[in-house]
Motif scaffolding. Sequence first.
Motif, PDB file in Angstrom:
ATOM      1  N   ASP A  46       0.830  -1.210   0.000  1.00  0.00           N
ATOM      2  CA  ASP A  46       0.000   0.000   0.000  1.00  0.00           C
ATOM      3  C   ASP A  46       0.861   1.255   0.000  1.00  0.00           C
ATOM      4  O   ASP A  46       0.503   2.268  -0.621  1.00  0.00           O
ATOM      5  CB  ASP A  46      -0.940   0.012   1.207  1.00  0.00           C
ATOM      6  N   ALA A  47       2.002   1.218   0.714  1.00  0.00           N
ATOM      7  CA  ALA A  47       2.883   2.389   0.732  1.00  0.00           C
ATOM      8  C   ALA A  47       3.448   2.654  -0.654  1.00  0.00           C
ATOM      9  O   ALA A  47       3.576   3.804  -1.088  1.00  0.00           O
ATOM     10  CB  ALA A  47       4.011   2.172   1.739  1.00  0.00           C
ATOM     11  N   TYR A  48       3.786   1.587  -1.385  1.00  0.00           N
ATOM     12  CA  TYR A  48       4.309   1.749  -2.739  1.00  0.00           C
ATOM     13  C   TYR A  48       3.224   2.255  -3.689  1.00  0.00           C
ATOM     14  O   TYR A  48       3.496   3.047  -4.596  1.00  0.00           O
ATOM     15  CB  TYR A  48       4.892   0.420  -3.231  1.00  0.00           C
ATOM     16  N   LYS A  49       2.002   1.786  -3.472  1.00  0.00           N
ATOM     17  CA  LYS A  49       0.896   2.280  -4.301  1.00  0.00           C
ATOM     18  C   LYS A  49       0.645   3.757  -4.032  1.00  0.00           C
ATOM     19  O   LYS A  49       0.481   4.564  -4.962  1.00  0.00           O
ATOM     20  CB  LYS A  49      -0.368   1.485  -4.001  1.00  0.00           C
TER      21      LYS A  49
ATOM     22  N   GLY B 262       2.919   4.921  -6.809  1.00  0.00           N
ATOM     23  CA  GLY B 262       2.039   4.435  -7.856  1.00  0.00           C
ATOM     24  C   GLY B 262       2.428   3.067  -8.371  1.00  0.00           C
ATOM     25  O   GLY B 262       2.091   2.694  -9.502  1.00  0.00           O
ATOM     26  N   ILE B 263       3.146   2.288  -7.547  1.00  0.00           N
ATOM     27  CA  ILE B 263       3.637   0.970  -7.954  1.00  0.00           C
ATOM     28  C   ILE B 263       2.700  -0.109  -7.441  1.00  0.00           C
ATOM     29  O   ILE B 263       2.311  -0.111  -6.266  1.00  0.00           O
ATOM     30  CB  ILE B 263       5.061   0.736  -7.404  1.00  0.00           C
ATOM     31  N   THR B 264       2.356  -1.044  -8.292  1.00  0.00           N
ATOM     32  CA  THR B 264       1.479  -2.142  -7.889  1.00  0.00           C
ATOM     33  C   THR B 264       2.247  -3.459  -7.893  1.00  0.00           C
ATOM     34  O   THR B 264       3.390  -3.547  -8.344  1.00  0.00           O
ATOM     35  CB  THR B 264       0.271  -2.249  -8.839  1.00  0.00           C
TER      36      THR B 264
ATOM     37  N   ASN C 226      10.246  -0.923 -11.236  1.00  0.00           N
ATOM     38  CA  ASN C 226       9.634   0.343 -10.817  1.00  0.00           C
ATOM     39  C   ASN C 226      10.133   0.815  -9.458  1.00  0.00           C
ATOM     40  O   ASN C 226      10.218   2.023  -9.203  1.00  0.00           O
ATOM     41  CB  ASN C 226       8.111   0.194 -10.763  1.00  0.00           C
ATOM     42  N   ALA C 227      10.470  -0.134  -8.562  1.00  0.00           N
ATOM     43  CA  ALA C 227      10.799   0.236  -7.182  1.00  0.00           C
ATOM     44  C   ALA C 227      12.286   0.416  -6.938  1.00  0.00           C
ATOM     45  O   ALA C 227      12.676   1.049  -5.951  1.00  0.00           O
ATOM     46  CB  ALA C 227      10.250  -0.825  -6.223  1.00  0.00           C
ATOM     47  N   ALA C 228      13.138  -0.132  -7.808  1.00  0.00           N
ATOM     48  CA  ALA C 228      14.576  -0.172  -7.532  1.00  0.00           C
ATOM     49  C   ALA C 228      15.189   1.210  -7.352  1.00  0.00           C
ATOM     50  O   ALA C 228      16.137   1.372  -6.583  1.00  0.00           O
ATOM     51  CB  ALA C 228      15.299  -0.915  -8.653  1.00  0.00           C
TER      52      ALA C 228
END
Length: 590
Positions: free
Chosen positions: A234-237, A241-243, A251-253
């Motif tokens: 949820d924090a990444y979303k 905006g990462i799912t 996307n997260a790296a």
Amino acid sequence: MKQYTFIINDDNSMEDVARMIQKRLDENQNATSVLQVIESSGTQEIIEYGYSQASKWFPDMIIYGMTSQGAIVDGINEVTINYNGKGICSLLLFDNSTVIANGYDCHNKTPLECGQDFVRRLKGRTDIKGILLMSSDTTLFSDDFANTILETFPDVPLFGAMAGTSDLIEDRSMVYFDQKIYNRGIVAVAFCGDDLHVEAKHSLGWRSLGKEFVITKSSKDGFVEEIDGKPAIDAYKEYLGITENKYFYDNAAAFPILFEQNNKLVGRVALFCSNGAVKYTMPVPEGTSASFAYARKRYLLSESLAGANELIDFAPEAILIFSCVTRRNFMGDLLADREFLYYKNVCPNCTFTGGYGEFLYSRKGAGLLNGSLIAIGFREGEAVQTGIKPYVDDEITEQYDTVIPLMERMINLLEKTTDDLRQNVLQLYQYASHDELTGIYNRASFNFYFNDVFDKKNKDFSAGLFLIDVDHFKRVNDTYGHDVGDTVLKKLVASVNQVLPGNAVFCRWGGEEFVCIIENIRKEQALSIAERIRNKIESTKFTPVPKITISLGVTIVDDTSESHKEVFKKIDDALYEAKESGRNKVVFKQ
């Protein structure tokens, strides 16, 4: 000491490299030889074949290594699943040093047990200058191994990396030593010698962005299940905006999380997400306050540039570099190569590898690292300056003096906005927690620290509690006016602060009353401090007021204290008695 680096590729076969290594061994027949081999494919058959050949060619050589997260050649990391077994070998030749190495299968032993065994192997040595660690399996962490060694050798730096593979989900990482290959193991290499010198440099470059969050549920294998009480994804979303999908790592790296570890800032890169839980390369303990991070390319480069320039004075004869592949993914090949070339300028034969994480246990490092670059310089004997000049004016790390790229302008805006918000938050905190007139903590802050004292109290803990009242303060206001009264209170606070110990929490309770908490003191110390406060005020000039005195009520909070209300009633009663029995005195109530 000498270092030589050899690449196994389409132009240089394993046999070709072996002949080049043998030539260097023939030139240095009395040297102790160590070969670090980094393999990129993660294919066990290739490693087994290479080891069997190397053991025939070099039966007396210490050979160790690991799989990397992609092939790394001359600083260029090619992350490809079907890469054809490319590898890099770094030959270290020591003239006067000893190398002690061992490998451990952690299917059979815990890292703690392995660390204890390695300590026994090093028993009695006083010339250990550095220990290299490599580990495999993203759920195996080196802390217990490293801490066991550091208990015996606290001043020895431990450094290295966690092996990687090109497949983030199916972990095929391996470390190897003495023809044994470990898919869940640790390899340790101790470099020893009275004439040996080791210098470690650590570059991070990532910076915190946005508000802090708390890791509310995590596991020792690197999974974070909850952030602020919600599924970690949820924090990444919400913030990025990462799912949860197959592109999660891509996307997260570029946005590792940052937090403090051993009083130093460290990062953790998210590998993948499973059922709302995020897998990091290394554990993040529950209760950790963290934030997302960002970087500019020049932030990462400038720290490495500084480290490389500092190594010039050290004059290394060899450099081993361990760098997170996240840096390359973020900067791109050209700038990541530039980062490597800073160190190659210092030592042309230095070697570079990357995996899932880096290790640096030392005064400069914080243990398990991620998103960082570790450069380890080696030298035998005194430093001999080579005339190499620092990269003092690398334009890549400087500000743009031409049209600024759109992304850079957006980051400028984001940084400035974040700084403004942070300043506003700090200002609001100051208003909420401090007394406007005197600048010390207010009543709300006292309540927080008072509750904290009760949370800590046990048979080994006690704290002194002081209630202070200015004698006849109403007369000051009536005679000289409230402006003078305010000046008296501010000067009184400044005077009291001069005699309070550094761990004191001094608060304005209201009007002319003040309260103070001092941890880890008993009755005798509390009374001594109270008398010093009383004497200080009595001897201070408060012109135009002829004289100011105070009365103090004192008590102790310890494991016999039943409640907040009971304790506060004690100092209130003590203060009342002090004022009723003549003022300008200290009264203690148990």
